[in-house]
Design an enzyme around this catalytic site. Sequence first.
Site, mmCIF file in Angstrom:
data_model
loop_
_atom_site.group_PDB
_atom_site.id
_atom_site.type_symbol
_atom_site.label_atom_id
_atom_site.label_comp_id
_atom_site.label_asym_id
_atom_site.label_seq_id
_atom_site.Cartn_x
_atom_site.Cartn_y
_atom_site.Cartn_z
ATOM 1 N N ASP A 19 -9.847 -25.182 12.296
ATOM 2 C CA ASP A 19 -9.893 -26.497 11.644
ATOM 3 C C ASP A 19 -10.185 -27.623 12.647
ATOM 4 O OD1 ASP A 19 -9.716 -28.252 9.571
ATOM 5 O OD2 ASP A 19 -7.536 -28.346 9.543
ATOM 6 N N HIS A 40 -19.326 -28.302 13.713
ATOM 7 C CA HIS A 40 -19.362 -26.862 13.422
ATOM 8 C C HIS A 40 -20.118 -26.105 14.529
ATOM 9 C CE1 HIS A 40 -17.483 -27.655 9.670
ATOM 10 N NE2 HIS A 40 -18.526 -28.228 9.095
ATOM 11 N N LEU A 42 -12.548 -4.674 19.969
ATOM 12 C CA LEU A 42 -12.033 -5.705 19.058
ATOM 13 C C LEU A 42 -12.743 -5.666 17.700
ATOM 14 C CD1 LEU A 42 -10.465 -8.539 18.799
ATOM 15 C CD2 LEU A 42 -12.678 -9.536 19.371
HETATM 16 C C1 FPP Z 1 -12.890 -26.409 9.229
HETATM 17 O O1 FPP Z 1 -13.083 -27.655 9.866
HETATM 18 C C2 FPP Z 1 -13.978 -25.503 9.580
HETATM 19 C C3 FPP Z 1 -14.768 -24.868 8.679
HETATM 20 C C4 FPP Z 1 -14.599 -25.032 7.229
HETATM 21 C C5 FPP Z 1 -15.882 -24.003 9.097
HETATM 22 C C6 FPP Z 1 -15.651 -23.155 10.316
HETATM 23 C C7 FPP Z 1 -16.955 -22.618 10.737
HETATM 24 C C8 FPP Z 1 -17.412 -22.533 11.997
HETATM 25 C C9 FPP Z 1 -16.607 -22.873 13.187
HETATM 26 C C10 FPP Z 1 -18.811 -22.105 12.297
HETATM 27 C C11 FPP Z 1 -19.487 -21.111 11.388
HETATM 28 C C12 FPP Z 1 -18.949 -19.749 11.459
HETATM 29 C C13 FPP Z 1 -19.460 -18.674 12.116
HETATM 30 C C14 FPP Z 1 -18.751 -17.378 12.000
HETATM 31 C C15 FPP Z 1 -20.651 -18.704 12.937
HETATM 32 P P1 FPP Z 1 -13.353 -28.939 8.967
HETATM 33 O O2 FPP Z 1 -14.813 -29.088 8.778
HETATM 34 O O3 FPP Z 1 -12.575 -28.849 7.693
HETATM 35 O O4 FPP Z 1 -12.783 -30.064 9.876
HETATM 36 P P2 FPP Z 1 -12.117 -31.438 9.409
HETATM 37 O O5 FPP Z 1 -10.822 -31.063 8.706
HETATM 38 O O6 FPP Z 1 -11.878 -32.137 10.702
HETATM 39 O O7 FPP Z 1 -13.079 -32.135 8.529
#
Ligand code: FPP
Length: 254
Positions: A33, A50, A144
């Site tokens: 997150d 991201h 892993l």
């Molecule tokens: C949450 O942060 C994150 C996500 C919903 C996406 C996580 C995805 C990645 C890190 C990259 C893609 C995945 C792979 C496997 C390559 P948020 O966007 O909700 O953050 P915020 O709460 O600060 O808005």
Amino acid sequence: MWSFFKNNHKEKIDINANIDLERIPKHIAIIMDGNGRWAKERRLPRTMGHRQGVIAIKRIVKECSQLGVKYLTLYAFSTENWKRSQEEVSALMNLLVEFLISEINELHKNGVVVNSIGNISGLPEKCQEQLKASFERTKNNKGLVLNLALNYGGRDEIVNAVKKLVTKVDAGELTEEDINEDVLSRLMYTGGMPDPDLIIRPSGEQRLSNFLLWQCAYSEFWYSNIKWPDFSVEDLHNAIYDFQNRDRRFGAVK
Ligand code: FPP
């Protein structure tokens, strides 16, 4: 072997000393997150958060693999994330494909098994293809298990498991007396894997957000204010160190 990040382990020597390498958690799960907020703080588009989050994925996968963690489950896209803008959803799907294409050789070379939990048939075709190719390529590896939670929701998983259970009962393969926690566990997307020992959520939020609801019954939780793109090897070590100092009783009295 790993070459994701060269010379990025300055701190490792000191910090690793505090971790008991004989008691590394078998299964670590992470709610990645804070990408959006990380980007906002820098006046960058959310998608840049991201993208930076993928860099964090690479260093944490590498470190978990080197520490001998057996399962690493990463919450990459939830059943609720479809509510985000079309632009953001599509950027996340592209990042997934990009990640698999660019890292598969490295992952394979290091014995990582690429796996997923969630309903991947709901993902765009290009993601499904790349995922299936990655599963196939790495399925016989012994290192892993990298479990990507994609189009994953804990409630959806439980509903799905119950449907499979009903089908088995209808087919006469199971009776009501056969139904127990083990049977239901095996029907979850994580069937055959141990429950997570440690669930990590960076970025300051302290909730589960529909992640591993069935499996988290006795997981230890670790929260931190650090946003996922900044999550370092040192943060991982701190989480493991804390975990190793928890008193896990599983409901019993010592
Ligand atoms: C949450 O942060 C994150 C996500 C919903 C996406 C996580 C995805 C990645 C890190 C990259 C893609 C995945 C792979 C496997 C390559 P948020 O966007 O909700 O953050 P915020 O709460 O600060 O808005």
